[in-house]
Write a protein that holds these residues in place. Structure first.
Motif, PDB file in Angstrom:
ATOM      1  N   TRP A  52       0.860  -1.189   0.000  1.00 32.01           N
ATOM      2  CA  TRP A  52       0.000   0.000   0.000  1.00 32.01           C
ATOM      3  C   TRP A  52       0.897   1.239   0.000  1.00 32.01           C
ATOM      4  N   PRO A  53       0.545   2.345  -0.683  1.00 37.18           N
ATOM      5  CA  PRO A  53      -0.750   2.654  -1.316  1.00 37.18           C
ATOM      6  C   PRO A  53      -0.719   2.573  -2.834  1.00 37.18           C
ATOM      7  N   GLU A  54       0.124   1.736  -3.427  1.00 34.86           N
ATOM      8  CA  GLU A  54       0.197   1.635  -4.881  1.00 34.86           C
ATOM      9  C   GLU A  54      -1.123   1.111  -5.445  1.00 34.86           C
ATOM     10  N   PRO A  55      -1.484   1.493  -6.689  1.00 35.51           N
ATOM     11  CA  PRO A  55      -2.747   1.025  -7.289  1.00 35.51           C
ATOM     12  C   PRO A  55      -2.859  -0.496  -7.346  1.00 35.51           C
ATOM     13  N   GLY A  56      -1.726  -1.183  -7.507  1.00 26.96           N
ATOM     14  CA  GLY A  56      -1.750  -2.643  -7.586  1.00 26.96           C
ATOM     15  C   GLY A  56      -1.619  -3.328  -6.243  1.00 26.96           C
ATOM     16  N   PHE A  57      -2.006  -2.650  -5.172  1.00 24.47           N
ATOM     17  CA  PHE A  57      -1.900  -3.171  -3.808  1.00 24.47           C
ATOM     18  C   PHE A  57      -2.417  -4.610  -3.723  1.00 24.47           C
ATOM     19  N   THR A  58      -1.594  -5.495  -3.156  1.00 26.47           N
ATOM     20  CA  THR A  58      -1.809  -6.938  -2.944  1.00 26.47           C
ATOM     21  C   THR A  58      -1.582  -7.785  -4.200  1.00 26.47           C
ATOM     22  N   ARG A  59      -1.277  -7.192  -5.331  1.00 27.41           N
ATOM     23  CA  ARG A  59      -0.964  -8.007  -6.522  1.00 27.41           C
ATOM     24  C   ARG A  59       0.376  -8.703  -6.320  1.00 27.41           C
ATOM     25  N   ASP A  60       0.456  -9.977  -6.671  1.00 24.31           N
ATOM     26  CA  ASP A  60       1.718 -10.722  -6.609  1.00 24.31           C
ATOM     27  C   ASP A  60       2.592 -10.334  -7.793  1.00 24.31           C
ATOM     28  N   VAL A  61       3.820  -9.900  -7.503  1.00 25.76           N
ATOM     29  CA  VAL A  61       4.711  -9.417  -8.559  1.00 25.76           C
ATOM     30  C   VAL A  61       6.137  -9.905  -8.317  1.00 25.76           C
ATOM     31  N   TYR A  62       6.911  -9.815  -9.378  1.00 26.92           N
ATOM     32  CA  TYR A  62       8.365  -9.918  -9.274  1.00 26.92           C
ATOM     33  C   TYR A  62       8.871  -8.482  -9.311  1.00 26.92           C
ATOM     34  N   PRO A  63       9.336  -7.927  -8.184  1.00 30.56           N
ATOM     35  CA  PRO A  63       9.688  -6.501  -8.132  1.00 30.56           C
ATOM     36  C   PRO A  63      10.845  -6.143  -9.054  1.00 30.56           C
ATOM     37  N   GLY A  64      10.735  -4.984  -9.663  1.00 29.49           N
ATOM     38  CA  GLY A  64      11.777  -4.525 -10.561  1.00 29.49           C
ATOM     39  C   GLY A  64      13.108  -4.312  -9.872  1.00 29.49           C
ATOM     40  N   PHE A  65      13.081  -3.900  -8.592  1.00 31.37           N
ATOM     41  CA  PHE A  65      14.348  -3.645  -7.910  1.00 31.37           C
ATOM     42  C   PHE A  65      15.141  -4.933  -7.700  1.00 31.37           C
ATOM     43  N   LEU A  66      14.461  -6.081  -7.621  1.00 30.21           N
ATOM     44  CA  LEU A  66      15.185  -7.347  -7.523  1.00 30.21           C
ATOM     45  C   LEU A  66      15.870  -7.690  -8.840  1.00 30.21           C
ATOM     46  N   GLN A  67      15.161  -7.464  -9.937  1.00 28.95           N
ATOM     47  CA  GLN A  67      15.752  -7.712 -11.254  1.00 28.95           C
ATOM     48  C   GLN A  67      16.957  -6.816 -11.468  1.00 28.95           C
ATOM     49  N   LEU A  68      16.818  -5.549 -11.090  1.00 29.06           N
ATOM     50  CA  LEU A  68      17.923  -4.604 -11.245  1.00 29.06           C
ATOM     51  C   LEU A  68      19.123  -5.025 -10.402  1.00 29.06           C
ATOM     52  N   SER A  69      18.868  -5.486  -9.179  1.00 32.60           N
ATOM     53  CA  SER A  69      19.957  -5.947  -8.315  1.00 32.60           C
ATOM     54  C   SER A  69      20.708  -7.105  -8.949  1.00 32.60           C
ATOM     55  N   GLY A  70      19.954  -8.019  -9.579  1.00 32.35           N
ATOM     56  CA  GLY A  70      20.591  -9.148 -10.245  1.00 32.35           C
ATOM     57  C   GLY A  70      21.461  -8.720 -11.406  1.00 32.35           C
ATOM     58  N   PHE A  71      20.949  -7.793 -12.236  1.00 34.74           N
ATOM     59  CA  PHE A  71      21.730  -7.322 -13.376  1.00 34.74           C
ATOM     60  C   PHE A  71      22.998  -6.602 -12.918  1.00 34.74           C
ATOM     61  N   MET A  72      22.870  -5.748 -11.898  1.00 34.10           N
ATOM     62  CA  MET A  72      24.019  -4.963 -11.455  1.00 34.10           C
ATOM     63  C   MET A  72      25.072  -5.853 -10.803  1.00 34.10           C
ATOM     64  N   SER A  73      24.636  -6.902 -10.095  1.00 34.06           N
ATOM     65  CA  SER A  73      25.594  -7.780  -9.433  1.00 34.06           C
ATOM     66  C   SER A  73      26.449  -8.550 -10.432  1.00 34.06           C
ATOM     67  N   MET A  74      25.935  -8.728 -11.655  1.00 30.37           N
ATOM     68  CA  MET A  74      26.711  -9.453 -12.663  1.00 30.37           C
ATOM     69  C   MET A  74      27.930  -8.660 -13.118  1.00 30.37           C
ATOM     70  N   ASN A  75      27.830  -7.326 -13.055  1.00 33.24           N
ATOM     71  CA  ASN A  75      28.947  -6.462 -13.467  1.00 33.24           C
ATOM     72  C   ASN A  75      29.145  -5.369 -12.418  1.00 33.24           C
ATOM     73  N   LEU A  76      29.180  -5.758 -11.146  1.00 34.92           N
ATOM     74  CA  LEU A  76      29.221  -4.780 -10.065  1.00 34.92           C
ATOM     75  C   LEU A  76      30.454  -3.893 -10.139  1.00 34.92           C
ATOM     76  N   ASP A  77      31.606  -4.476 -10.457  1.00 34.51           N
ATOM     77  CA  ASP A  77      32.831  -3.679 -10.529  1.00 34.51           C
ATOM     78  C   ASP A  77      32.726  -2.597 -11.583  1.00 34.51           C
ATOM     79  N   ARG A  78      32.045  -2.924 -12.697  1.00 33.53           N
ATOM     80  CA  ARG A  78      31.886  -1.939 -13.773  1.00 33.53           C
ATOM     81  C   ARG A  78      31.008  -0.778 -13.313  1.00 33.53           C
ATOM     82  N   HIS A  79      29.942  -1.075 -12.559  1.00 31.64           N
ATOM     83  CA  HIS A  79      29.052  -0.011 -12.085  1.00 31.64           C
ATOM     84  C   HIS A  79      29.742   0.843 -11.021  1.00 31.64           C
ATOM     85  N   ILE A  80      30.525   0.224 -10.151  1.00 34.81           N
ATOM     86  CA  ILE A  80      31.259   0.990  -9.140  1.00 34.81           C
ATOM     87  C   ILE A  80      32.251   1.935  -9.810  1.00 34.81           C
ATOM     88  N   THR A  81      32.949   1.425 -10.816  1.00 41.40           N
ATOM     89  CA  THR A  81      33.906   2.259 -11.549  1.00 41.40           C
ATOM     90  C   THR A  81      33.197   3.411 -12.247  1.00 41.40           C
TER      91      THR A  81
END
Length: 423
Positions: free
Chosen positions: A240-269
């Motif tokens: 709450w209070p997003e319009p899709g409250f209680t909808r089951d989702v795969y959150p975008g921030f988890l996907q982003l974390s996975g992508f960034m962890s694959m090339n973490l040194d590159r993003h830090i640089t």
């Protein structure tokens, strides 16, 4: 609870982010004498870096207001021509002279994998001089009320088929990464039914058609963990209070974390270099960093049913290359494709979809004549470079344009590519 904690953390940091932004404005204001000193630029740089790394990035704009057609600059206007709960189809209308011969219709199917369709802004920009461009603008699942219903891989395929019907015959389709599988499935289903709206050409770019070939870290993770792990660990409810409250989702921030962890040194640089650009007052270098990460860090949620069905079908069971993929109660048979020409494109250094995974489409679509199938590998590019960047514009776009012109059903130029070839 993890999603709720993420939102709570974001809210808790808000006062510090506001303070950092105020400090950035103070120490970068040219009326402040300190802003012209290394100390002032360092404080401003640190404040901006903190604000950007703790910010939630909203959906970017396409921002395509003009393009060049026939060596003349023409205005471009975005217009939604088809709409459903989870997707809008955007047409980039070009202000062309009356009576000019129409360009081929090109449907660009953007990936629904955590980023917005604006990730393909460069793809759209490169194709606008050559085609009447449409793109799928997928909707963030957390913004869709639960009452709008579910959305899974079968619905995704239905959406694509509906778009082909909306655009009509002699449409060309380009699928970038994730949608390669559902686009191929949609075309196979349409050809099996004798549907006249099946596309004239199909371009698949960096897509996971058969992830058993040269599996990447992403592919191996799916096979190692299994469906139960994904269901238990990455599926969350919209807070709450997003319009899709209680909808089951795969959150975008988890996907982003996975992508960034694959090339973490590159993003830090990259962030370290961004800080130094600001301290040295190098505006061009800082602007390039902002442009890239404003897009890269803007993410959207996916419905749980779509994400889980895709993981199971594409990455765990390999249903399409095994001939086991079903769309509702109908079998998906790529051998039914006979009329749609096929172009597959891969990046030599792709670490998301390994070499050969997209090319596998040729082994499945055996009834497409050999002279209507082309495969190309772009040297010295990774996954992103397959659909964006200087090599994409200089070396890949001309091949796509030539392929579309060669195999369109309209009475235009006849095939220029005489036989299937590997780049």
């Amino acid at each position: 609870m993890f999603y709720q904690l993420y939102e709570l953390n974001h809210a808790a940091v808000q006062p510090f982010r506001a303070y950092a932004d105020a400090m950035r404005l103070l120490y970068s204001n040219p009326l402040n004498p300190v802003s012209h000193t290394p100390f002032g630029r360092t404080v401003a740089a640190a404040a901006e870096l903190f604000e950007r790394t703790t910010r939630r990035y909203g959906k970017p704009e396409f921002g395509r207001e003009k393009t060049v057609v026939d060596w003349k600059t023409v205005a471009v206007k975005e217009r939604v021509v088809w709409s459903r709960s989870f997707c809008n189809l955007i047409r980039f209308e070009r202000d062309l002279p009356a009576g000019r011969r129409p360009d081929p219709k090109l449907l660009i199917v953007a990936p629904m994998s955590g980023h917005y369709a604006t990730l393909l802004r460069g793809t759209v920009e490169a194709m606008l001089p050559h085609a009447d461009v449409y793109i799928t603008d997928w909707v963030d699942a957390r913004m869709v009320p639960v009452g709008e219903g579910r959305f899974d891989l079968d619905d995704y395929i239905d959406y694509i088929i509906d778009m082909f019907h909306e655009l009509g015959p002699d449409t060309h389709v380009m699928a970038v990464c994730q949608p390669s599988v559902p686009v191929l499935a949609a075309v196979a289903l349409m050809e099996a039914r004798g549907d006249r709206s099946a596309p004239s050409t199909m371009t698949l770019m960096g897509g996971p058609i058969d992830t058993r070939r040269n599996p990447t870290a992403v592919n191996l993770l799916a096979e190692e963990k299994g469906m139960a792990w994904f269901r238990d660990n990455v599926i969350m409810q919209v807070p709450w209070p997003e319009p899709g409250f209680t909808r089951d989702v795969y959150p975008g921030f988890l996907q982003l974390s996975g992508f960034m962890s694959m090339n973490l040194d590159r993003h830090i640089t990259a962030h370290k270099e961004f800080f130094m650009h600001l301290v040295k007052n190098d505006g061009d270098g800082a602007d390039k960093h902002r442009d890239f990460y404003d897009e890269y860090l803007a993410v959207m949620d996916l419905t749980a049913e779509f994400y889980l069905q895709t993981v199971d079908t594409v990455f765990i069971r390999h249903a399409l290359p095994k001939g086991e993929m079903m769309h509702r109660r109908a079998a998906v048979d790529p051998k039914a494709i006979r009329n749609t020409a096929l172009l597959t494109i891969e990046g030599e250094n792709d670490d998301i979809s390994g070499l050969g995974q997209t090319e596998a489409a040729h082994d499945l679509c055996v009834n497409i004549p050999a002279d209507r199938r082309v495969h190309y590998v772009q040297p010295a590019v990774g996954h992103y470079g397959v659909f964006n960047g200087s090599r994409f514009r200089a070396e890949i776009v001309p091949r796509i344009v030539d392929f579309i012109a060669s195999y369109g059903r309209a009475p235009a130029a006849r095939p220029k590519v005489g036989k299937a070839a590997k780049g």
